[in-house]
Design an enzyme around this catalytic site. Structure first.
Site, PDB file in Angstrom:
ATOM      1  N   GLY A   8       0.909  -1.282  -0.163  1.00  0.00           N
ATOM      2  CA  GLY A   8      -0.027   0.132  -0.172  1.00  0.00           C
ATOM      3  C   GLY A   8       0.884   1.290  -0.004  1.00  0.00           C
ATOM      4  O   GLY A   8       0.646   2.319   0.846  1.00  0.00           O
ATOM      5  N   ALA A   9       1.949   1.207  -0.789  1.00  0.00           N
ATOM      6  CA  ALA A   9       2.978   2.223  -0.678  1.00  0.00           C
ATOM      7  C   ALA A   9       2.504   3.421  -1.609  1.00  0.00           C
ATOM      8  O   ALA A   9       3.594   4.343  -2.048  1.00  0.00           O
ATOM      9  CB  ALA A   9       4.389   1.514  -0.959  1.00  0.00           C
ATOM     10  N   ARG A  11       0.476   5.695  -1.881  1.00  0.00           N
ATOM     11  CA  ARG A  11      -0.148   6.981  -0.988  1.00  0.00           C
ATOM     12  C   ARG A  11      -0.037   6.857   0.284  1.00  0.00           C
ATOM     13  O   ARG A  11      -0.087   5.639   0.919  1.00  0.00           O
ATOM     14  CB  ARG A  11      -1.691   7.195  -1.768  1.00  0.00           C
ATOM     15  N   TYR A 148     -14.160  -2.712   9.554  1.00  0.00           N
ATOM     16  CA  TYR A 148     -12.798  -2.420   9.547  1.00  0.00           C
ATOM     17  C   TYR A 148     -11.975  -2.428  10.746  1.00  0.00           C
ATOM     18  O   TYR A 148     -10.924  -2.843  10.830  1.00  0.00           O
ATOM     19  CB  TYR A 148     -13.008  -0.799   9.042  1.00  0.00           C
ATOM     20  N   ALA A 150     -12.974  -4.620  13.447  1.00  0.00           N
ATOM     21  CA  ALA A 150     -12.565  -5.906  13.397  1.00  0.00           C
ATOM     22  C   ALA A 150     -11.185  -6.501  12.849  1.00  0.00           C
ATOM     23  O   ALA A 150     -10.581  -7.155  13.493  1.00  0.00           O
ATOM     24  CB  ALA A 150     -13.615  -6.707  13.236  1.00  0.00           C
TER      25      ALA A 150
END
Lengths: 240, 80
Positions: A8-9, A11, A148, A150
């Site tokens: 997830g790099a 942004r 989310y 959880a």
């Protein structure tokens, strides 16, 4: 150069972590679904220190092969930052089952599988760092973010047991729990709700992605070799 | 394959200061061999890196071999 994989790099926090890792002297493998202008700029500026690998973590079946290819291409990694996640805002009673399934798949199943396979070269090296990006929502809760929350609590639980499993191999596993930051992920929180979070913070402002990236920098460092199975919260004190 | 696996087991044990039972054979129960579960995770990781295969991931159903003979057989079947 030690290799750090950041998911997830493209942004937000992941991009800030990638930038910090470059500053710390690592080689970054930035993983994401789509290239962004910001990441492209970073790649251009530091072409020796960062590479982009495209991957969509909704494809959990391909994660094994992806991990094997990454290790083959870049060598055994020193660190893995499991940051990729999706956020879906909505009360549970009306949240579509598909959205629930996607949250569980991308936020829990994918990082667990990626860790399983990236862990192997770390086991061979007998050293490594795994950082799971959770959220203060995992412990504080938030209206409209039950699923989310959880998934983020699941990652924190994953951290604790995995830390016990791999500690003897010199691998640390920790959780980062950022608070509300102004990123694309919290865009649903803009306006009054964000202002209310800001007011409740003892410091009177929100944490930034750079604040959280510094915490990751510490957890990746040699100096954190005796820190494992724990959570570092970076939220400008809003959950204290 | 069996020799390769035993060599790697011996190396892992030596690196970690673990004591392996003398005379490893097909009937040796893996978890009584001197390697613990982490040791076997390292063994699977080493074999995957050297052989470029992980038979356990390729299986449709989970299989947990009990003895060294069963473990070796899985790798032999997968690489043949």
């Amino acid at each position: 150069m030690k290799i750090i994989i950041v998911t997830g790099a493209t942004r937000g926090l992941g991009l800030a972590v990638a930038r910090q890792c470059i500053a710390d002297g690592y080689k970054v493998v930035a993983v994401g679904r789509t290239m962004t202008e910001e990441l492209a700029f970073l790649l251009q500026q530091y072409s020796e220190c960062i590479d982009f690998e495209r991957y969509d973590f909704s494809d959990t079946e391909g994660i094994h092969l992806f991990a094997v290819q990454i290790t083959k291409k870049y060598g055994r990694p020193w660190g893995l930052v499991n940051n990729a996640a999706i956020g879906r805002d909505g009360v549970l009673a009306t949240l579509h089952e598909r959205d629930i399934a996607d949250l569980i798949k991308i936020n829990i199943e994918a990082p667990i599988l990626l860790t399983k396979y990236i862990l192997r070269p770390m086991l061979i090296n007998r050293c490594g760092r795994i950082i799971n990006v959770s959220s203060i929502i995992a412990t504080s809760g938030f209206n409209g973010l039950s699923v989310y929350g959880a998934t983020k609590a699941a990652l924190a639980g994953f951290t604790k047991s995995l830390a016990r499993e791999v500690g003897k191999a010199g691998i640390t596993v920790n959780t980062l729990a950022p608070g509300y930051m102004e990123t694309d992920m919290t865009s649903a929180l803009q306006g009054d709700r964000l202002e209310s979070v800001r007011r409740r913070s003892p410091l009177g402002h929100l944490a930034t992605v750079e604040d959280a990236a510094y915490a990751v920098s510490y957890l990746l460092s040699e100096q954190s070799s005796r820190v494992t199975g724990t959570t570092i919260t970076v939220d400008a004190g809003s959950s204290c | 394959m069996k020799e390769k696996i035993i060599n790697i087991i011996t190396e892992i044990a030596s690196d970690s200061g673990w004591e392996i039972v003398a005379n490893l054979n097909d009937d040796t129960v893996l978890l009584e061999s001197g390697l613990d579960s982490l040791g076997f995770a390292i063994l699977v990781a080493r074999l995957e890196e050297e052989l470029l295969l992980d038979p356990f991931t390729m299986m449709d159903e989970p299989v947990y071999p009990r003895t060294l003979g069963e473990f070796v057989k899985i790798y032999e079947n997968c690489s043949s």
